[in-house]
Scaffold this motif. Sequence first.
Motif, PDB file in Angstrom:
ATOM      1  N   SER A 213       0.690  -1.291   0.022  1.00 37.88           N
ATOM      2  CA  SER A 213       0.104   0.043  -0.042  1.00 37.88           C
ATOM      3  C   SER A 213       0.967   1.339   0.102  1.00 37.88           C
ATOM      4  CB  SER A 213      -0.918  -0.059   1.240  1.00 37.88           C
ATOM      5  OG  SER A 213      -1.754   1.171   1.198  1.00 37.88           O
TER       6      SER A 213
ATOM      7  N   ASP B 158       0.943   5.175   0.311  1.00 36.21           N
ATOM      8  CA  ASP B 158       0.367   6.111   0.846  1.00 36.21           C
ATOM      9  C   ASP B 158       1.280   7.350   0.073  1.00 36.21           C
ATOM     10  OD1 ASP B 158      -0.320   8.559   2.530  1.00 36.21           O
ATOM     11  OD2 ASP B 158      -0.939   7.154   3.985  1.00 36.21           O
TER      12      ASP B 158
ATOM     13  N   ASP C 199       1.295  10.207   0.795  1.00 33.86           N
ATOM     14  CA  ASP C 199       1.924  11.051   2.041  1.00 33.86           C
ATOM     15  C   ASP C 199       3.186  10.943   2.363  1.00 33.86           C
ATOM     16  OD1 ASP C 199      -0.586  12.422   1.878  1.00 33.86           O
ATOM     17  OD2 ASP C 199      -1.206  11.623   3.691  1.00 33.86           O
ATOM     18  N   CYS C 200       3.846   9.854   1.848  1.00 32.52           N
ATOM     19  CA  CYS C 200       5.149   9.377   2.090  1.00 32.52           C
ATOM     20  C   CYS C 200       6.048  10.025   1.516  1.00 32.52           C
ATOM     21  CB  CYS C 200       5.566   7.855   2.158  1.00 32.52           C
ATOM     22  SG  CYS C 200       5.342   7.326   0.345  1.00 32.52           S
TER      23      CYS C 200
ATOM     24  N   VAL D  64      -1.726  15.932  -1.971  1.00 33.21           N
ATOM     25  CA  VAL D  64      -2.177  14.930  -0.892  1.00 33.21           C
ATOM     26  C   VAL D  64      -2.880  15.735   0.422  1.00 33.21           C
ATOM     27  CG1 VAL D  64      -0.473  13.153  -1.178  1.00 33.21           C
ATOM     28  CG2 VAL D  64       0.009  14.974   0.200  1.00 33.21           C
ATOM     29  N   SER D  65      -3.506  15.041   1.188  1.00 35.40           N
ATOM     30  CA  SER D  65      -4.191  15.782   2.389  1.00 35.40           C
ATOM     31  C   SER D  65      -3.246  16.333   3.515  1.00 35.40           C
ATOM     32  CB  SER D  65      -5.157  14.919   2.803  1.00 35.40           C
ATOM     33  OG  SER D  65      -6.115  14.633   1.825  1.00 35.40           O
ATOM     34  N   HIS D  66      -2.203  15.528   3.738  1.00 36.07           N
ATOM     35  CA  HIS D  66      -1.307  15.956   4.740  1.00 36.07           C
ATOM     36  C   HIS D  66       0.005  16.105   4.235  1.00 36.07           C
ATOM     37  CE1 HIS D  66      -4.621  13.499   6.375  1.00 36.07           C
ATOM     38  NE2 HIS D  66      -4.511  14.221   7.316  1.00 36.07           N
TER      39      HIS D  66
ATOM     40  N   VAL E 149      -2.864   5.376  -2.251  1.00 39.10           N
ATOM     41  CA  VAL E 149      -3.905   6.011  -1.457  1.00 39.10           C
ATOM     42  C   VAL E 149      -3.613   7.317  -1.098  1.00 39.10           C
ATOM     43  CG1 VAL E 149      -4.874   3.747  -0.532  1.00 39.10           C
ATOM     44  CG2 VAL E 149      -3.243   5.150   1.014  1.00 39.10           C
ATOM     45  N   GLU E 150      -4.485   8.149  -0.590  1.00 43.14           N
ATOM     46  CA  GLU E 150      -4.149   9.526  -0.265  1.00 43.14           C
ATOM     47  C   GLU E 150      -3.949  10.670  -1.154  1.00 43.14           C
ATOM     48  OE1 GLU E 150      -5.024  10.486   2.926  1.00 43.14           O
ATOM     49  OE2 GLU E 150      -5.485   8.611   3.568  1.00 43.14           O
TER      50      GLU E 150
ATOM     51  N   ASN F  97      -5.314  13.611  -3.242  1.00 47.80           N
ATOM     52  CA  ASN F  97      -6.328  14.775  -3.080  1.00 47.80           C
ATOM     53  C   ASN F  97      -6.361  15.551  -4.249  1.00 47.80           C
ATOM     54  OD1 ASN F  97      -7.847  16.827  -2.209  1.00 47.80           O
ATOM     55  ND2 ASN F  97      -7.190  16.816  -0.143  1.00 47.80           N
TER      56      ASN F  97
ATOM     57  N   THR G 262       0.587  15.146  -9.092  1.00 45.87           N
ATOM     58  CA  THR G 262       0.489  14.007  -8.172  1.00 45.87           C
ATOM     59  C   THR G 262      -0.201  12.913  -8.754  1.00 45.87           C
ATOM     60  OG1 THR G 262       0.550  15.585  -6.212  1.00 45.87           O
ATOM     61  CG2 THR G 262      -0.407  13.372  -5.771  1.00 45.87           C
TER      62      THR G 262
END
Length: 134
Positions: free
Chosen positions: A60, A62, A64-65, A74-76, A104-105, A107, A117
């Motif tokens: 998986s 993410d 955000d990594c 991304v959200s974060h 995932v993640e 946005n 992205t």
Amino acid sequence: MEGGFARRLLQVGIRSITKEGREQGKRFGVEQYEMRTFSKDRDFLENLQLGEGIKGVYISVDLDCLDPEFAPGVSHIEPGGLSFRDVLNIIHNLKGNVVVADVVEFNPQRDIVDWMTAMVAAKLVRELAGKISK
């Protein structure tokens, strides 16, 4: 991990983690690789041996990594993350039978730099699909 459905869990590229998060990881045997130690962990992660008896690997990713330089949508958002090449090297050099994966993640509302992205996510999906098909 808690339910016993996985033998091994690795989290790579962590930039913000609480004391409780580290403790929970230790309690469940999660291998956590933080960015503050990534340079010394790089060789291990880029030649990851999964061990005997591993029948299938679930990856998986993410988004955000990744450092915001590579994935701003991304959200974060947090500086100091993995490069796109770091993630590809880990995927390409993984010694194991990848049977399922996700990315995932993403946005899209924050992906304001020419859909960079989205392109990164699509490339990762393509690379993971190639890894699965081998």
